[in-house]
Every structure is written in C-alpha cells, then in structure tokens.
Write a protein that holds these residues in place. Structure first.
Motif, short mmCIF file in Angstrom:
data_model
loop_
_atom_site.label_atom_id
_atom_site.label_comp_id
_atom_site.label_asym_id
_atom_site.label_seq_id
_atom_site.Cartn_x
_atom_site.Cartn_y
_atom_site.Cartn_z
N LYS A 1 0.85 -1.19 0.00
CA LYS A 1 0.00 0.00 0.00
C LYS A 1 0.88 1.24 0.00
O LYS A 1 1.87 1.31 0.72
N SER A 2 0.52 2.22 -0.82
CA SER A 2 1.35 3.42 -0.93
C SER A 2 0.53 4.56 -1.49
O SER A 2 -0.51 4.34 -2.15
N ASN B 1 1.22 6.52 -3.97
CA ASN B 1 1.20 6.55 -5.43
C ASN B 1 0.67 5.27 -6.05
O ASN B 1 0.61 5.13 -7.27
N ARG B 2 0.30 4.30 -5.22
CA ARG B 2 -0.26 3.02 -5.65
C ARG B 2 0.69 2.27 -6.60
O ARG B 2 0.27 1.48 -7.42
N ALA C 1 4.23 1.27 -5.33
CA ALA C 1 5.44 0.93 -4.59
C ALA C 1 5.57 -0.58 -4.39
O ALA C 1 4.59 -1.30 -4.18
N ALA D 1 12.89 0.11 -1.80
CA ALA D 1 11.52 0.35 -2.26
C ALA D 1 11.58 0.81 -3.71
O ALA D 1 12.31 1.74 -4.05
N LYS E 1 11.69 3.28 6.76
CA LYS E 1 10.52 4.14 6.56
C LYS E 1 10.84 5.29 5.62
O LYS E 1 10.03 5.67 4.76
N TYR F 1 10.89 3.88 2.10
CA TYR F 1 9.51 3.65 1.64
C TYR F 1 8.82 4.97 1.31
O TYR F 1 8.16 5.11 0.27
N ASN F 2 8.96 5.97 2.18
CA ASN F 2 8.32 7.27 1.94
C ASN F 2 8.85 7.92 0.68
O ASN F 2 8.10 8.57 -0.07
N GLN G 1 7.03 6.04 -2.16
CA GLN G 1 5.58 6.22 -2.29
C GLN G 1 5.21 7.63 -2.77
O GLN G 1 4.09 7.86 -3.22
N LYS G 2 6.15 8.55 -2.69
CA LYS G 2 5.92 9.89 -3.19
C LYS G 2 6.44 10.07 -4.62
O LYS G 2 6.29 11.14 -5.20
#
Length: 305
Positions: free
Chosen positions: A118-119, A121-122, A124, A182, A296, A299-300, A303-304
């Motif tokens: 789950k992210s 930007n859908r 990741a 990621a 984290k 991942y961040n 996802q951005k």
C-alpha cells in the motif's frame, strides 16, 4: 551485530555472488560502470539513494523479459532440493508477491522476489537492497528490471511492470547495512497502477519483533527453480540486531516478504521485513532487517515518487 553473525552473513553473500553468475542471485556481482543512476552527488548525509531508469530503458526492459526468457533463467541454476522447512505456498492466489527480474552488474539474467505494498502513489514495491545494487559499491547496480506480480509456472496473470525508480538506504550503498529497498513501477500497458490491479500488503515500521511470520520467495531450489512461490512459517526472533526465522529457501527468494498476521484465505498480512541473508551454506535460518526509521524513509521516498 556480533562478529560471528557478520562473518556468516558475509560468507553467504560471497557465495551468492557466484550464484548470480550462474543465473540467480542473493546479491549482485562484480562492479561495472553504472547506468541511469541519480543522486550520487548528493551530500553523504542524505539517508536515501535513488536510481532512476529512463523511459527508453524501461521500454527495453519490458521487451527484454519475454516469457521464454523468464522461464529460461530458472532452468539455468539448481540450488539443490527444496525444503524441508520451505514448502510450496498453498492458499488463495497471492497477487501482491512476484518475481523481480533483472540483469545484474555482471551482465547475467537473474531474479529476486518482491511485494506490492500500500502506498500513496499506488505503485510501490518492497524488496531487498541487494536485489537492486551491490552493497559498499556505489557504481555496481542492476538494470533491465521488471516486476511480475503473481508469477507462477511461466504465467504472468497481471502482466509485468517496468521499474522506474529504486530507493535504497545510503547505508547499504556505502556500508552494506539496512538491506531493504523500495521500488516505484510504471503503470501497466492499460494505464493501470500496480495496486489498482493486484492490491497491496500493509507495511509496518518499528514493530516489535515476534509472533508467527510467513516468509515467501521464488527460491531456485528444485523442483520449482523459481517457477513457484515457496513459503516458510516460523516464530520471528531478534538476533544480532536483525530478526530471524527458521527457513531454508536460498537464491532467488531474496527480497521476498515477511508477512505477519498472514491469512492464506485472503492473501493479506502485514509486511515486517524481507528475505535478506542466510545463516550458513546449508541454511536453517533466514535473516531480515528490522524495519525502522531508515526503512521508513526509503519507503516514503518511493511512495511519493
């Protein structure tokens, strides 16, 4: 991490370099000039390093990884019999987990395992950093990378998604620590984003180590040889700064998810680590990072993207 544990992990990673040349990988191979690398000139304090693949490289990656080539790479290596701890996954179709195909820095076709999460930007995907680039070797990176979620026995039920960017801890790039990455993948040929097609696993950071965990991966052991998803189930324990579970998957399973609270009837769980390294040449344990602040940030960043 203790000196003993460190030496064991290094020994396994050294062994895996040889496996990579044979067609599968836990880590990357010898250094070659990097392609499509950005962010290398950033200040050393920047905690996340990001590689970007051009639109041309992504088109070429999708064209390169034909069904025949995906099947052939598994036939090129045999890492011994499967099990007894690892067994074929049995449950609802696991759409979120797939094979991550790439060409390693030695020019060999190979693969790891990765998971849609789950992210924002859908798009990741989580895997191991050593599936993206070699540790302690900033210019030694993978190319021609695609993610095939739900892969099984030559079939790609949801197609293949080209990897656009790959975020890794700078600690991995420089010092071979924090083995998690990621990825961000392109939309598919119909313009659909990854998790709109296959869904995404939840991901947890700073979660206490413990409880029952399912580790999954496309191990190069026979008879599957990367063509079928395998699963280990065990209690996670903290060990030498990492977490460990009983597992004897080997090359090709790298980057596969550790799912806590996993339900085989729904295919849902919470990603708490990824397959990182083994305890010995004849494995009995799989080690994975404890996902903390650095993971984290990785991942961040993805996802951005």
């Amino acid at each position: 991490m203790s000196e003993t544990a460190t030496s064991l992990i290094r020994r396994l990673r050294g062994r895996a370099v040889g496996l990579a040349a044979a067609g599968t990988a836990l880590v990357l191979a010898v250094p070659v000039p990097a392609t499509a690398v950005v962010g290398q000139s950033r200040a050393a304090a920047e905690p996340v390093s990001v590689m970007t693949y051009t639109a041309k490289e992504r088109r070429e990656a999708l064209a390169y990884w034909t069904t025949a080539r995906m099947k052939a790479v598994g036939k090129s290596v045999d890492l011994g019999p499967t099990g007894p701890k690892a067994k074929p996954y049995r449950g609802v179709a696991l759409k979120t987990v797939g094979r991550l195909f790439f060409v390693n820095a030695n020019g060999a076709d190979t693969w790891c395992t990765a998971t849609a999460v789950k992210s924002a930007n859908r798009s990741a995907v989580m895997t191991a950093a050593h599936c993206v680039r070699r540790g302690s070797s900033p210019g030694n990176t993978n190319t021609t990378m695609v993610f095939a979620p739900g892969y099984g026995k030559g079939k790609q039920p949801y197609g293949a998604f080209a990897v656009r960017t790959a975020a890794s801890p700078r600690a991995w790039v420089n010092d071979s620590t924090d083995d998690v990455s990621a990825l961000v993948v392109d939309a598919d040929k119909k313009g659909r984003k990854l998790t709109d097609v296959v869904g995404g696993q939840a991901i947890a950071f700073n979660r206490a180590v413990g409880g029952t965990v399912s580790a999954l991966g496309y191990s190069a052991t026979r008879p599957q040889r990367g063509e079928e998803l395998l699963r280990c189930v065990g209690k996670a324990k903290k060990e030498n700064g990492m977490q460990a579970i009983p597992c004897d998957m080997t090359g090709g399973s790298s980057g596969g998810p550790w799912l806590a609270d996993f339900d085989t009837t729904t295919g849902k769980g919470v990603l708490v680590s990824v397959n990182g390294s083994l305890d010995a040449l004849t494995p009995t344990k799989m080690y994975g990072e404890v996902l903390g602040a650095t993971a984290k940030k990785v991942y961040n960043r993805a996802q951005k993207g």
